[in-house]
Design a protein around this motif. Sequence first.
Motif, PDB file in Angstrom:
ATOM      1  N   UNK A   1      25.566  35.580 -15.968  1.00 44.45           N
ATOM      2  CA  UNK A   1      25.677  36.561 -17.129  1.00 44.45           C
ATOM      3  C   UNK A   1      24.258  37.217 -17.318  1.00 44.45           C
ATOM      4  N   UNK A   2      24.231  38.522 -17.400  1.00 42.05           N
ATOM      5  CA  UNK A   2      22.990  39.282 -17.497  1.00 42.05           C
ATOM      6  C   UNK A   2      23.016  39.801 -18.877  1.00 42.05           C
ATOM      7  N   UNK A   3      21.738  39.550 -19.570  1.00 45.88           N
ATOM      8  CA  UNK A   3      21.931  39.812 -20.971  1.00 45.88           C
ATOM      9  C   UNK A   3      20.490  40.317 -20.982  1.00 45.88           C
ATOM     10  N   UNK A   4      20.345  41.687 -21.668  1.00 44.95           N
ATOM     11  CA  UNK A   4      19.338  42.442 -22.056  1.00 44.95           C
ATOM     12  C   UNK A   4      19.387  42.742 -23.595  1.00 44.95           C
ATOM     13  N   UNK A   5      18.136  42.332 -24.300  1.00 41.69           N
ATOM     14  CA  UNK A   5      17.784  42.265 -25.569  1.00 41.69           C
ATOM     15  C   UNK A   5      16.824  43.411 -25.890  1.00 41.69           C
ATOM     16  N   UNK A   6      16.692  44.232 -27.027  1.00 40.41           N
ATOM     17  CA  UNK A   6      15.658  45.206 -27.124  1.00 40.41           C
ATOM     18  C   UNK A   6      15.753  45.773 -28.547  1.00 40.41           C
TER      19      UNK A   6
END
Length: 140
Positions: free
Chosen positions: A41-46
Motif C-alpha cells: 500500500x502506497x500512502x501519501x500524506x500532506x
Amino acid sequence: MPAPPNWLSSMANQVASLMYDVDVLAPIGCHFFHNASRNEWEVTLFASNTEIVGGEWDGVLAPSKFCFDILKLGEYFEEVRALYWQALPVDYDDQLGPHISIEATYEGHQVWVRVLAESPEEFEPGRRIQAYDANLKEIW
C-alpha cells in the motif's frame, strides 16, 4: 476513490498526528493506492494549501508550516525496512518534492508511507482565508 480500509485510516491518522503545526495547520490530505504487483500500500500524506482571498496576496496558495516527529514514526510499525528523507525535488516533474518516506509493515500489511513537505499541485486548497478579516474557512 473508495474508502480506505480501517487499518489504513488508523495508520494515516497516527502518522498525521506527528505533524506539529507551526501556524494553524490546514486540513491533512491522504492519497492511497494498492500496488498489487508488490502487494504494498502506497500512502501519501500532506498538509493542504491555504488560498488567500483579497488583498495584495489574492490568489496565493500558502503551504502549511509544520514540524514532524521522525523518531516517533518508527514506533507505529511492526517492522521498518527503510526510512528516507528527500531534501529537494529530484526532477522538474517530481510530484512529491521534499518528503519523508518509510517502508514498513503495519498490522501485517506492507506499506510505503510518504509525508510531503507541501501539497501536490493537483490538489485544491484545503482552506481559504479572507485577507481583510482573517476568517479561515475549511474547504475539505
